[in-house]
Every structure is written in C-alpha cells, then in structure tokens.
Design a protein around this motif. Structure first.
Motif, short mmCIF file in Angstrom:
data_model
loop_
_atom_site.label_atom_id
_atom_site.label_comp_id
_atom_site.label_asym_id
_atom_site.label_seq_id
_atom_site.Cartn_x
_atom_site.Cartn_y
_atom_site.Cartn_z
N SER A 57 0.73 -1.24 -0.13
CA SER A 57 0.20 0.09 0.11
C SER A 57 1.03 1.06 0.04
O SER A 57 0.31 2.30 -0.77
N THR A 58 2.06 1.08 0.84
CA THR A 58 2.99 2.16 0.67
C THR A 58 3.66 2.50 -0.92
O THR A 58 3.69 3.72 -1.07
N GLN A 59 4.10 1.31 -1.32
CA GLN A 59 4.47 1.27 -2.46
C GLN A 59 3.56 1.79 -3.72
O GLN A 59 3.91 2.66 -4.50
N LEU A 60 2.37 1.65 -3.53
CA LEU A 60 1.37 2.13 -4.40
C LEU A 60 1.38 3.45 -4.50
O LEU A 60 1.31 4.04 -5.53
N GLY A 61 1.13 4.08 -3.24
CA GLY A 61 0.78 5.59 -3.18
C GLY A 61 2.05 6.26 -3.35
O GLY A 61 2.01 7.36 -4.27
N ILE A 62 3.31 5.82 -2.97
CA ILE A 62 4.52 6.58 -3.18
C ILE A 62 4.99 6.63 -4.73
O ILE A 62 5.33 7.71 -5.15
N PHE A 63 4.97 5.56 -5.37
CA PHE A 63 5.18 5.36 -6.70
C PHE A 63 4.45 6.03 -7.59
O PHE A 63 4.83 6.99 -8.52
N GLU A 64 3.05 6.18 -7.23
CA GLU A 64 2.15 6.80 -8.06
C GLU A 64 2.29 8.27 -7.84
O GLU A 64 1.99 9.34 -8.63
N GLY A 65 2.36 8.54 -6.59
CA GLY A 65 2.51 9.87 -6.26
C GLY A 65 3.69 10.81 -6.86
O GLY A 65 3.84 11.75 -7.19
N MET A 66 5.00 9.88 -7.00
CA MET A 66 6.21 10.57 -7.68
C MET A 66 5.82 10.77 -9.13
O MET A 66 6.14 12.08 -9.75
N VAL A 67 4.98 9.99 -9.94
CA VAL A 67 4.57 10.26 -11.24
C VAL A 67 3.60 11.33 -11.23
O VAL A 67 3.53 12.15 -12.18
N ARG A 68 2.57 11.46 -10.43
CA ARG A 68 1.66 12.33 -10.26
C ARG A 68 2.14 13.71 -10.16
O ARG A 68 1.70 14.71 -10.57
N VAL A 69 2.86 14.10 -9.21
CA VAL A 69 3.73 15.43 -8.98
C VAL A 69 4.45 15.80 -10.28
O VAL A 69 4.19 16.94 -10.52
N ALA A 70 5.16 15.03 -10.88
CA ALA A 70 5.90 15.44 -12.19
C ALA A 70 4.92 15.61 -13.28
O ALA A 70 5.08 16.82 -14.00
N THR A 71 3.98 14.66 -13.39
CA THR A 71 2.79 15.16 -14.44
C THR A 71 2.23 16.30 -14.21
O THR A 71 2.01 17.22 -15.22
N ASP A 72 1.60 16.75 -12.94
CA ASP A 72 0.87 17.95 -12.67
C ASP A 72 1.75 19.18 -12.96
O ASP A 72 1.36 20.25 -13.45
N ALA A 73 2.98 18.98 -12.49
CA ALA A 73 3.93 20.26 -12.72
C ALA A 73 4.07 20.48 -14.14
O ALA A 73 4.06 21.67 -14.60
N ALA A 74 4.55 19.48 -15.02
CA ALA A 74 4.65 19.64 -16.40
C ALA A 74 3.42 20.05 -17.29
O ALA A 74 3.52 21.03 -18.08
N HIS A 75 2.41 19.56 -16.80
CA HIS A 75 0.98 19.86 -17.62
C HIS A 75 0.69 21.39 -17.16
O HIS A 75 0.35 21.93 -18.19
N ALA A 76 0.94 21.77 -15.98
CA ALA A 76 0.59 23.08 -15.84
C ALA A 76 1.36 24.26 -16.22
O ALA A 76 0.95 25.44 -16.43
N THR A 77 2.76 23.94 -16.03
CA THR A 77 3.74 24.85 -16.55
C THR A 77 4.37 25.01 -17.98
O THR A 77 5.22 25.66 -18.00
N SER A 78 4.14 23.85 -18.71
CA SER A 78 4.74 23.74 -19.96
C SER A 78 3.82 23.86 -21.07
O SER A 78 3.25 22.67 -21.30
N PRO A 79 3.40 25.13 -21.61
CA PRO A 79 2.58 25.04 -22.98
C PRO A 79 3.08 24.23 -24.09
O PRO A 79 2.29 23.59 -24.66
N ARG A 80 4.33 24.12 -24.08
CA ARG A 80 4.80 23.30 -25.18
C ARG A 80 4.52 21.57 -24.89
O ARG A 80 4.28 21.15 -25.84
#
Length: 493
Positions: free
Chosen positions: A368-391
């Motif tokens: 359950s820890t592995q599920l949340g941490i692994f997905e969370g790292m991917v989610r943070v990078a995705t949210d950051a890239a999607h919101a800040t990079s029009p390209r």
C-alpha cells in the motif's frame, strides 16, 4: 465572473461558484452513509502510504531496540502536526483547484524555482526505493517460507514486479484516484482488522498498556538512540512530514471544493484530457461562504476522523506486536531483518499459520505504501509539467496521460537499478530524513498562499503558529541528519 490574482508568475485564477457536495458526488443528500461511500477517500490514499515504512519498519525497529517510553511521544507529536499540516495543504487545493506542486509556483520568486525544485525534492526523497525493497523481502518470505538470505537477488525482482503491478493498476483505471481509494479501502481495512485480531490474541495486556502509555508520556529519548533514527521515525510517522503535500492533490481529483472545476488525471480506460492548467477560486459571498464551511467540515472529518485515527492505530498495533516479538525471540531486530522479524518470531511460538499471517499483513502494508509513493512521484511530475509547460501540453495534445505513463515506466527502470544499492531499512531512513527537509520549506509557502485566498478560506491566526511548529519539530531532525551525515550529530542520547 472575472479573475482572482494570486501570487506571482502564474496566470490569475478563474472565479466560479463552489459546487455543493451533493453535486460533486451525484447524490440527492449527503448523509452518513453517503459521506463514507463518496466523500471519504484522499485520506485513505494517504493512510495507505502512512501505514507502511514508518509503521512497519522504523517504528517497530525503534521500539524493538529501545522500548516505548521516549519514542512514543515523538510518534504522537509527529502525527498531530502532520495531520494539521495536511489540512492546510488541502485548504489550498480546495480553494484553488490546483495541486500543491502547481500552487507553489505562485510564491515569489516564482514558478521556475519552486515547481522544478519541488518535483526534484519528492523524487530525490523516494527514488531510493526502500519501500519497494522491503515489500520485495516480504513477498520472498511469503513464497519461500523463510526470510531471504543477505544480498539475495530475488527480493529485488519481487519489488520490481510490484512496481509493474502499480503500473497495471493505474493503467486499468478510469479515474486513477478512485482506483487508489478502492484499493486502499481493501488493503488498509484488511491490515487494521488483521493486526487488531493478532494483537488481541497474542500480545499481553501489559505490552498494550506500555504502548499506549509510551504515546502520551513525554520523556527524554532512550540512551543509545540517535537523532537520525528518531528523525526517520518522526518523518515517516503518519505520512512524510514536510512532503505530505505531494499526496494532497488527490483532493482535486476527488472533486473537493474548486477541484470539481479543474478536473483530474484519468487512467487509460478514462476519457483523458479535461485537466485545467490554471486553477479556479470562488467569490466571497454568502452562498460560497456556506458551501466552503461544508467542504471544510468534510475535509476535517476525512483527515482527523480517518487519517489521524488510522495513523495512530497503524503505528500502535505493529509496534506492540514487535515488542512482543522481541520478547519471544530474545533478541532485537536489525536493519537487515526488520521486515520479516515479527513473522519469524511468531513462527517459533505459534507455528507456520501465524508466520504466514504476519508476512501477508507486512506485504499488504508495504505494498500500500509502494502504491501511493510510486504513483505520487509520477503524479507530481505530471501535474507540474502539464500546468507549467504550454509546449508539453501541445505535444501531448492536452492529454496528461501521454506524459504520465511514459514517465512512470522511466521511473520504474530507475528505481529497479537503485534497489540494488543499500539495505531496505537504510533506504527508508534516508527517505524519511529527506522528508523532514520539506518541513523547512513548505509551511512558509503555505502561509504565503493561504493568507491570500478568498477570505472565507483563509486560516485563523493560530494555524500559522502550528505551521511554525512543524518547521521547528521536523526541521530540527533534518538539520541533525545533515550534521550526522557530514560529521558528528548535533544531539546524541
């Protein structure tokens, strides 16, 4: 309805009315059953991570080596401060519809410092993969009926297989957050029920009392424990101290408050798209003040009624079981054997059935820890890239999944390599102390943002005091960790 400027270097927030909870959850009335079925959720994802590395590894290891008194109060203070901090992070999400990693870009000097730094800190804290390596050890023992030998390769392969399972779970989802919630309903529920039954059956009442007394007794740390060990315990009790914000974006995907207007990350079975790159807030009027109070009450219930209670049980139940296992085994756990120590001790006194039950609980906890941490790292990078990079948005045609899944696969490969570098518990202690670094940074960012929200959503003055308490408590442990790393610790006991 106009725009609402907030901070610097990001576009102004849009302005719309807050939705009613019934509108978001698709029910005519939000009674107790509907609250449990629909509104409770992000706390379970956080709790699935929480009842993991701290509760099954660092807490039991510390108690197994040093006892409850002088250790337990660190657990309680950490859990209280972190739950409060979670509420303040979620306040930003509910009021703006932006994930925290995106909202940080509104704090001076701006997006090009805080957003990439925040992605880096989260990935740097968790890339070591101690949570995955420990789960792999548990699966090995479950398959072979014995703990793995030192340096064995197969536990690492199991850890990698579990990472692949996380990928498959998210890929099969319509809405990723909802799939994580349902998985954690099953896992967290099973973990707490199984631990409670096992503890009631085998742990003597005097150890129960010692565990409870240790939680509420302020005392000096026991002789021999290092501040780095205590810092790891503090950092991974409840969640991940200063980095808890990386999980709070699930309130957006759940539709809490203004998250309803900004969308979510869907799985491969979902429709894709629909995630705004700029948040939305609400006007300060009677209608929205009333609706904000309703959402805030739901948030408090989710965090204090589910997360805090679950985190305290999740730390108490494994640690008293560990204390009893130490009595049975006549020895204390080491960094190398703590993931399977309890199971091995129960095997000696209660037979193979108890051994496999303990191992299965441990694997569920760590997965359950592995599920949340692994997905969370991917989610943070995705949210950051999607919101800040029009390209990037043009490249993925507005569909964040086209970044999310390739990045997840890349991260999987990197973690698979890093898994081979150190003992699992040592990796977990590294992650926990790196989490404390976040406590020196993000409470100040929260103070800046939350003080500028629409008036009904702003914190009260004493909330800022508790945010400063987070800085002082967790920051002390991080500073000591750095001192220990480069020379001598500032404090020894």
């Amino acid at each position: 309805m106009g725009d609402y400027p907030l901070g610097v270097s990001r576009p102004p927030l849009g302005v719309r009315d807050l939705p009613e909870p019934e509108q978001v959850f698709g029910v005519p009335r939000l009674g107790p059953w509907q609250v449990v079925k629909f509104a409770i959720g992000p706390s379970l994802i956080a709790l699935g991570i929480s009842i993991g590395s701290g509760e099954w590894l660092l807490g039991p290891q510390a108690v197994g080596q040093f006892g409850f008194v002088g250790v337990g109060w660190v657990i309680l203070v950490s859990a209280v401060l972190q739950t409060f901090y979670n509420v303040e992070c979620a306040r930003t999400v509910m009021a703006t519809g932006e994930a925290p990693v995106v909202a940080w870009g509104r704090v001076p000097p701006g997006v090009w410092l805080w957003v990439p730094l925040s992605v880096f800190v989260v990935i740097f804290a968790f890339i070591a993969g101690g949570w995955a390596a420990s789960a792999g050890q548990g699966v090995y023992a479950l398959v072979h009926g014995e703990p793995p030998p030192a340096g064995a390769e197969e536990p690492r392969l199991w850890a990698i297989a579990l990472l692949v399972l996380v990928f498959l779970l998210t890929a099969s989802a319509r809405r990723i957050s909802r799939t994580l919630e349902l998985a954690n309903w099953v896992m967290v529920g099973s973990i707490l029920v199984a631990l409670l039954i096992v503890d009631l059956l085998v742990v003597p009442w005097e150890i129960w009392w010692e565990g409870i007394r240790g939680l509420v007794t302020p005392a000096a740390p026991p002789a021999g424990i290092t501040a780095t060990q205590l810092g790891g315990l503090a950092g991974f009790t409840a969640l991940v101290s200063g980095l808890n914000w990386y999980v709070m974006g699930h309130y957006r995907d759940k539709g809490y408050g203004m998250g309803y207007h900004t969308g979510f990350i869907s799985g491969l079975r979902g429709g894709g798209g629909g995630l705004r790159d700029v948040g939305v807030t609400f006007p300060d009027d009677d209608l929205n003040r009333g609706r904000w109070r309703r959402w805030y009450r739901l948030l408090l219930l989710d965090m204090w009624g589910v997360f805090f209670v679950g985190a305290m049980l999740g730390m108490l139940l494994p640690t008293i079981l560990m204390a009893y296992a130490v009595q049975l085994a006549g020895e204390r756990p080491t960094a190398a054997n703590v993931p399977t120590f309890v199971a091995a001790a129960l095997d000696e006194s209660y037979g193979r059935g108890a051994f496999y039950v303990a191992l299965a609980v441990g694997v569920l906890i760590l997965f359950s820890t592995q599920l949340g941490i692994f997905e969370g790292m991917v989610r943070v990078a995705t949210d950051a890239a999607h919101a800040t990079s029009p390209r990037l948005r043009r490249l993925v045609e507005g569909d964040p999944r086209r970044f999310y899944y390739p990045f997840m696969l890349t991260l999987l490969v990197v973690i698979a390599v890093v898994l081979h570098l150190a003992l699992p518990v040592n990796l977990v202690q590294w992650s926990a102390n790196m989490s404390n670094l976040g406590a020196l940074i993000y409470p100040f960012l929260l103070m800046y943002l939350n003080s500028r929200l629409p008036r009904p959503a702003r914190p009260r003055p004493w909330h800022y005091v508790l945010l400063v308490a987070n800085v002082l408590f967790f920051g002390f442990f991080f500073v000591n960790f750095v001192a220990d790393l480069v020379g001598d610790p500032l404090v020894t006991f």
